[in-house]
Design a protein around this motif. Structure first.
Motif, PDB file in Angstrom:
ATOM      1  N   UNK A 308       0.891  -1.594   0.097  1.00 28.44           N
ATOM      2  CA  UNK A 308      -0.223   0.186  -0.386  1.00 28.44           C
ATOM      3  C   UNK A 308       0.851   1.682  -0.247  1.00 28.44           C
ATOM      4  N   UNK A 309       2.147   1.275   0.838  1.00 28.23           N
ATOM      5  CA  UNK A 309       2.660   2.358   0.561  1.00 28.23           C
ATOM      6  C   UNK A 309       3.563   2.698   0.156  1.00 28.23           C
ATOM      7  N   UNK A 310       4.115   1.163  -0.748  1.00 33.67           N
ATOM      8  CA  UNK A 310       4.491   0.751  -2.181  1.00 33.67           C
ATOM      9  C   UNK A 310       4.516   1.769  -3.444  1.00 33.67           C
ATOM     10  N   UNK A 311       2.956   1.401  -3.095  1.00 33.38           N
ATOM     11  CA  UNK A 311       1.589   1.867  -4.383  1.00 33.38           C
ATOM     12  C   UNK A 311       1.317   3.662  -4.082  1.00 33.38           C
ATOM     13  N   UNK A 312       0.895   4.248  -2.539  1.00 31.31           N
ATOM     14  CA  UNK A 312       0.875   5.753  -2.501  1.00 31.31           C
ATOM     15  C   UNK A 312       2.302   6.425  -3.028  1.00 31.31           C
ATOM     16  N   UNK A 313       3.545   5.546  -3.110  1.00 25.72           N
ATOM     17  CA  UNK A 313       4.527   6.619  -3.419  1.00 25.72           C
ATOM     18  C   UNK A 313       4.820   6.405  -5.467  1.00 25.72           C
ATOM     19  N   UNK A 314       3.499   6.000  -5.925  1.00 25.25           N
ATOM     20  CA  UNK A 314       4.033   5.790  -7.898  1.00 25.25           C
ATOM     21  C   UNK A 314       4.267   6.470  -8.396  1.00 25.25           C
ATOM     22  N   UNK A 315       4.423   8.079  -7.809  1.00 28.04           N
ATOM     23  CA  UNK A 315       3.779   9.385  -8.566  1.00 28.04           C
ATOM     24  C   UNK A 315       5.245   9.568  -8.449  1.00 28.04           C
ATOM     25  N   UNK A 316       5.739   9.286  -8.058  1.00 25.37           N
ATOM     26  CA  UNK A 316       7.096   9.522  -6.619  1.00 25.37           C
ATOM     27  C   UNK A 316       8.806   9.020  -7.542  1.00 25.37           C
ATOM     28  N   UNK A 317       8.747   7.603  -8.672  1.00 27.81           N
ATOM     29  CA  UNK A 317       9.254   6.958  -8.599  1.00 27.81           C
ATOM     30  C   UNK A 317      10.291   7.575 -10.205  1.00 27.81           C
ATOM     31  N   UNK A 318      11.436   7.637  -9.725  1.00 25.48           N
ATOM     32  CA  UNK A 318      12.237   8.525 -11.179  1.00 25.48           C
ATOM     33  C   UNK A 318      12.366   7.140 -12.009  1.00 25.48           C
ATOM     34  N   UNK A 319      12.452   7.540 -13.288  1.00 21.98           N
ATOM     35  CA  UNK A 319      12.525   6.311 -14.327  1.00 21.98           C
ATOM     36  C   UNK A 319      14.278   6.279 -14.851  1.00 21.98           C
ATOM     37  N   UNK A 362       8.404  13.581 -14.329  1.00 23.05           N
ATOM     38  CA  UNK A 362       7.468  14.712 -15.219  1.00 23.05           C
ATOM     39  C   UNK A 362       6.755  13.301 -15.942  1.00 23.05           C
ATOM     40  N   UNK A 363       7.197  12.289 -15.934  1.00 26.57           N
ATOM     41  CA  UNK A 363       6.745  11.008 -16.226  1.00 26.57           C
ATOM     42  C   UNK A 363       7.635   9.650 -15.280  1.00 26.57           C
ATOM     43  N   UNK A 364       6.643   9.250 -14.507  1.00 23.15           N
ATOM     44  CA  UNK A 364       6.535   8.366 -13.099  1.00 23.15           C
ATOM     45  C   UNK A 364       7.056   6.978 -13.889  1.00 23.15           C
ATOM     46  N   UNK A 365       8.141   6.250 -13.557  1.00 26.12           N
ATOM     47  CA  UNK A 365       8.752   4.890 -13.353  1.00 26.12           C
ATOM     48  C   UNK A 365       7.703   4.265 -13.411  1.00 26.12           C
ATOM     49  N   UNK A 366       7.640   2.592 -13.788  1.00 25.80           N
ATOM     50  CA  UNK A 366       6.499   1.337 -12.862  1.00 25.80           C
ATOM     51  C   UNK A 366       7.626   0.295 -13.161  1.00 25.80           C
ATOM     52  N   UNK A 367       7.354   0.157 -11.224  1.00 28.40           N
ATOM     53  CA  UNK A 367       8.508  -0.087 -10.905  1.00 28.40           C
ATOM     54  C   UNK A 367       7.599  -1.952 -12.259  1.00 28.40           C
ATOM     55  N   UNK A 368       8.889  -2.624 -11.732  1.00 27.37           N
ATOM     56  CA  UNK A 368       9.071  -4.440 -11.916  1.00 27.37           C
ATOM     57  C   UNK A 368       8.613  -4.947 -11.181  1.00 27.37           C
ATOM     58  N   UNK A 369       7.797  -5.679 -10.717  1.00 28.29           N
ATOM     59  CA  UNK A 369       8.056  -6.869  -9.582  1.00 28.29           C
ATOM     60  C   UNK A 369       8.069  -7.685  -9.633  1.00 28.29           C
TER      61      UNK A 369
END
Length: 408
Positions: A308-319, A362-369
């Motif tokens: 849940x916490x990781x999902x809430x940080x989705x907008x801050x992941x830097x490519x 500007x464009x958040x990264x999507x983590x590969x899980x």
């Protein structure tokens, strides 16, 4: 010396097992199977100790009756085999069938024991000897004594092996079946001891000696203990395994759960500081005495709150951070889930910094899980991420207000 060490160790194991099983008599004192087991383990421990060279000679000298511990040991081994036979009968048959069978065997074995005692008194065994069978094996009365002993003990121990084998076939895989198998193997070694010793007495009576490659078979004082003692140890393990193995597994599971809880805590805490809303309620500490079932619930709770916490940080992941972390993982030789966990940990660390600094890519990264399909898979994945996070030195000093969260 080696024989003494092995035998004293086996004796101690048997006596400890007897004391452990005796605890169950407090709540179930009239259980015939349990009483037979406790008695058998106790007699076995005393018998093995009595025949150990380091005990045998000094005690005989103290009592003043040569070789008394020899007949005591033999009678004790018969008593042990009788007790375990009775126990196995009560396991294999209903009580109304087991009772008469047990009584018939007790009568037969008591008769054999009385016969052995009479023969021992009549035998010319006035010199105290550790190598009793070797030294006195030529005496006709001793041969008859040994024949009665080996037939009695061998038949009883063979029945134990047979009953254990038959019962194990109908049991599902688990501690009880494993215990039966250990008992079967140990009893088989005991039967091998009986056969070997009888054969040794026979070939010695005819003056036969074993040829060079198998000359060691003439060392009855060495071969017999090395057959009987491991067999006794395996039987002790098998007879007690169903009661202590589940407890051991529970303790091991508890240690593993506590380690998992602590690993996840180091990832959960900074996420909680950044997003307190992930908390379901008050944080209970993982106390040392906490039951594994309760600890498992806490681990499951962490496995929900962290994603849940990781999902809430989705907008801050830097490519850019993700690409750099992937390159670093490749240089470090990481692959598969280990590489993905290292990248996720680095992206989480940077996202937490970004939350505190108020910056977003500007464009958040999507983590590969990792592709977790069950809760257990999810927990293992999060453990990887948490360990990578900790290795990277991402742990931060507690933020103000973190006192409300008690570290386990």
């Amino acid at each position: 010396m080696l024989v003494s060490v092995v035998m004293v160790t086996a004796s101690a194991a048997s006596l400890v097992a007897a004391a452990y099983k005796a605890l169950g008599l407090r709540s179930n004192p009239r259980n015939p199977s349990l009483r037979a087991l406790v008695f058998g383990l106790f007699v076995l421990g005393v018998s093995i100790a009595a025949t150990a060279p380091v005990v045998y000679t000094p005690v005989n000298h103290l009592i003043g009756i040569p070789n008394l511990l020899r007949v005591t040991t033999h009678l004790g081994m018969i008593a042990f085999s009788v007790a375990i036979t009775i126990m196995r009968l009560y396991v294999a048959y209903p009580a109304e069938q087991a009772g008469p069978r047990a009584r018939r065997r007790v009568v037969a074995y008591i008769a054999a024991g009385v016969t052995m005692a009479v023969l021992f008194v009549a035998a010319p065994v006035d010199e105290d000897r550790v190598d009793w069978t070797i030294h006195y094996g030529d005496e006709p009365i001793v041969r008859v004594y040994l024949l009665v002993y080996l037939l009695t003990f061998g038949s009883a121990i063979f029945e134990i092996a047979l009953l254990s084998h038959r019962t194990a076939k109908f049991l599902p895989a688990g501690p009880l079946r494993s215990g039966m198998r250990f008992t079967e193997i140990g009893a088989s070694l005991g039967f091998a001891y009986s056969v070997y010793k009888a054969a040794y007495v026979a070939w010695s009576a005819f003056g036969v000696t074993m040829p060079g490659p198998i000359a060691w078979l003439d060392r009855e004082d060495l071969v017999s203990p090395l057959l009987a003692t491991p067999g006794a140890v395996l039987m002790v393990i098998g007879l007690t395994l169903p009661s202590w193995l589940p407890s051991l597994r529970a303790a091991r599971a508890g240690i593993g759960l506590r380690r998992t809880y602590r690993d996840l805590y180091h990832l959960w805490l900074p996420l909680y500081h950044a997003e307190p809303e992930i908390l379901f309620g008050p944080v209970p500490p993982a106390r040392p005495g906490l039951r594994p079932s309760r600890l498992a619930k806490l681990v499951e709770r962490r496995a929900i709150e962290i994603p849940d916490g990781m999902l809430r940080l989705a907008a801050y992941y830097d490519p850019a951070v993700q690409a750099a972390a992937e390159a670093a993982a490749t240089r470090a030789g990481l692959a598969g889930d280990d590489a993905r966990a290292a990248v996720a940990a680095e992206c989480i660390r940077d996202a937490l910094d970004a939350v505190r600094a108020g910056r977003r890519p500007a464009t958040p990264a999507v983590l590969e899980l990792a592709g977790a399909t069950t809760l257990a898979d999810e927990i293992r994945w999060l453990e990887r991420v948490a360990r990578a996070y900790r290795r990277q030195g991402a742990a931060r000093p507690r933020a103000r207000g973190a006192e409300a969260v008690t570290a386990p």
